[in-house]
Design a protein around this motif. Structure first.
Motif, PDB file in Angstrom:
ATOM      1  N   HIS A  27      -2.568   0.504   7.168  1.00 20.44           N
ATOM      2  CA  HIS A  27      -3.679  -0.371   7.661  1.00 20.44           C
ATOM      3  C   HIS A  27      -4.818   0.568   8.111  1.00 20.44           C
ATOM      4  CE1 HIS A  27      -5.627  -3.525   9.713  1.00 20.44           C
ATOM      5  NE2 HIS A  27      -5.866  -2.699  10.743  1.00 20.44           N
ATOM      6  N   ASP A  84       0.817  -1.219  -0.067  1.00 19.05           N
ATOM      7  CA  ASP A  84      -0.037  -0.022   0.073  1.00 19.05           C
ATOM      8  C   ASP A  84       1.031   1.321   0.032  1.00 19.05           C
ATOM      9  OD1 ASP A  84      -2.326  -1.574   0.084  1.00 19.05           O
ATOM     10  OD2 ASP A  84      -2.847  -1.213   2.241  1.00 19.05           O
ATOM     11  N   ARG A  96      -6.721   1.783   4.914  1.00 19.60           N
ATOM     12  CA  ARG A  96      -7.426   0.822   4.296  1.00 19.60           C
ATOM     13  C   ARG A  96      -8.537   0.253   5.075  1.00 19.60           C
ATOM     14  NH1 ARG A  96      -3.411  -2.233   4.200  1.00 19.60           N
ATOM     15  NH2 ARG A  96      -3.927  -3.776   5.667  1.00 19.60           N
ATOM     16  N   THR A  97      -8.516   0.195   6.310  1.00 23.69           N
ATOM     17  CA  THR A  97      -9.776  -0.548   7.202  1.00 23.69           C
ATOM     18  C   THR A  97     -10.501   0.551   8.170  1.00 23.69           C
ATOM     19  OG1 THR A  97      -8.260  -0.882   9.025  1.00 23.69           O
ATOM     20  CG2 THR A  97      -8.277  -2.606   7.300  1.00 23.69           C
ATOM     21  N   GLU A 124      -9.516   1.177  10.982  1.00 21.16           N
ATOM     22  CA  GLU A 124      -9.233   0.789  12.329  1.00 21.16           C
ATOM     23  C   GLU A 124      -8.039   1.245  12.730  1.00 21.16           C
ATOM     24  OE1 GLU A 124      -9.096  -3.349  11.834  1.00 21.16           O
ATOM     25  OE2 GLU A 124     -11.116  -3.729  11.557  1.00 21.16           O
TER      26      GLU A 124
END
Length: 159
Positions: A121, A18, A124-125, A127
């Motif tokens: 991360h 990413d 992308r999520t 979270e």
């Protein structure tokens, strides 16, 4: 010579591939010398105080991030960029230049990569990690904390 307060934007790659857009501001960049200078105005510019500051306030990551940025923005400088923290005391003006050794630079690179991975991360999520995902953090006294308090208490009694 060089450029002060240089705003930069670059892209890092997370371990999973990413891409992460990053932004920073170099205090001073001297391209002819391949030198980044980061100015720190402090009360105490003793080398031990500077070391504590660099380690506890993100200096390792800062050096890794900015060195990586210059390599991406100026590929000809990759592997040749130097980074110096310049600590200056408020009261005396005394400067203390600090450069990181190889192992601290490597530690900063690992910390920076982990930061890029966490950011990727989160993007992308949705979270984002917190400091206490499992509830309250239990703090404990260090053995020397108790020893110091006990020693202080033994000498201060009113009889």
């Amino acid at each position: 010579t060089g450029v002060s307060e240089l705003a930069i934007e670059w892209t890092e790659t997370a371990s999973n591939g990413d891409e992460v857009t990053c932004w920073g501001a170099l205090d001073h960049w001297i391209p002819e010398q391949g030198l980044i200078i980061d100015l720190k105005i402090v009360d105490n510019a003793h080398p031990r105080a500077c070391e504590r500051s660099v380690k506890s306030l993100g200096g390792l990551i800062q050096q890794a991030a900015y060195t990586s940025a210059i390599a991406k923005l100026h590929p000809e400088a990759e592997g040749r960029t130097r980074f110096v923290f310049l600590f200056c005391e408020v009261a005396t003006g005394e400067p203390t230049p600090i450069a990181l050794g190889a192992e601290l630079r490597r530690l900063g690179e690992l910390q920076w990569q982990r930061s890029v991975d966490v950011w990727a991360h989160g993007q992308r999520t949705g979270e984002w990690p917190g400091y206490a995902p499992g509830g309250a953090i239990v703090l404990e006294a260090k053995p020397w904390d108790l020893e110091e308090e006990m020693a202080l208490g033994q000498g201060d009694t009113d009889e």
